[in-house]
Design a protein around this motif. Structure first.
Motif, PDB file in Angstrom:
ATOM      1  N   TRP A 227       0.817  -1.218   0.000  1.00 20.12           N
ATOM      2  CA  TRP A 227       0.000   0.000   0.000  1.00 20.12           C
ATOM      3  C   TRP A 227       0.848   1.263   0.000  1.00 20.12           C
ATOM      4  O   TRP A 227       0.349   2.348  -0.314  1.00 20.12           O
TER       5      TRP A 227
ATOM      6  N   LEU B  88      -5.964  -3.130   5.330  1.00 17.87           N
ATOM      7  CA  LEU B  88      -4.642  -2.665   4.921  1.00 17.87           C
ATOM      8  C   LEU B  88      -3.527  -3.641   5.294  1.00 17.87           C
ATOM      9  O   LEU B  88      -2.398  -3.497   4.840  1.00 17.87           O
TER      10      LEU B  88
ATOM     11  N   PRO C 107      -2.546  -5.534  -1.554  1.00 16.30           N
ATOM     12  CA  PRO C 107      -3.402  -4.714  -2.419  1.00 16.30           C
ATOM     13  C   PRO C 107      -3.835  -5.499  -3.654  1.00 16.30           C
ATOM     14  O   PRO C 107      -2.994  -5.987  -4.411  1.00 16.30           O
TER      15      PRO C 107
END
Length: 214
Positions: A20, A73, A77
């Motif tokens: 991320w 998170l 991703p």
């Protein structure tokens, strides 16, 4: 998700997936005037070209949503995690502080290791590159050169005018969008952080860079 580190003041620091990059900080901790880069990154990753973060600010998240954001998170991703974030951001914008059961179940394992009732704080942790025998900067620099986008690499920071970058990430060319997003993911995975440098020129980029520049 790896272990949660407890700070002496009682704050907990979730371990986010390095893919991320700086977008994690933007989504979780604050929202700056350069959020357009994070917005474009999410839009392309999720395959939702019309998506807008609108008026989202990280402080709109309820405590429960903040835990879920940390859980998402912590994952790599991809389209699924990006779409989960878009959903969460939209709920926060609508002042809906609850978390949908489907999302809670999807990220149940990640949520189990995140304590509740404590302050969650993000901090970027340097990490070793996950890419072996690959020059992770090359794809991004090659694209930037073709797009005439100035870039300076300094101590594992990639300095670039983020608003200009976001504009290119929203290109009408799907090939440019896809290649740019993939190049950015490679940078994140290799431990590089994109930093905003408004007004950067090609000449200045070559002067200030201690690695590569275009």
């Amino acid at each position: 998700m790896r272990a949660i580190a407890k700070n002496v003041d009682g704050h907990y620091y979730p371990e986010f997936h390095h893919g991320w990059g700086g977008c994690a900080e933007e989504l979780f901790h604050y929202t700056s005037r350069y959020y357009t880069y994070t917005e474009a990154f999410l839009r392309n990753l999720a395959g939702e070209p019309e998506y807008s973060m609108g008026s989202y600010k990280a402080n709109m998240l309820s405590d429960e949503q903040r835990r879920l954001m940390a859980a998402i998170l912590s994952c790599r991703p991809d389209r699924a995690s990006a779409r989960a974030i878009l959903h969460l951001v939209s709920d926060a914008e609508r002042s809906c502080g609850e978390v949908e059961e489907t999302l809670r179940q999807t990220y149940r394992e990640q949520l189990e290791v995140i304590p509740s009732g404590v302050a969650l704080v993000y901090v970027h942790r340097p990490h070793e590159s996950q890419l072996q025998d690959v020059a992770p900067l090359d794809p991004f620099l090659n694209i930037a050169e073709r797009l005439q986008l100035p870039v300076a690499v300094k101590a594992h920071h990639v300095e670039v005018p983020l608003k200009l970058l976001a504009r290119q990430m929203d290109s009408s060319s799907s090939r440019i969008r896809e290649n740019l997003n993939e190049a950015i993911l490679r940078l994140h995975t290799a431990g590089y952080l994109l930093r905003n440098h408004p007004g950067l020129t090609h000449m200045e980029a070559h002067k200030i860079a201690d690695e590569d520049a275009v």
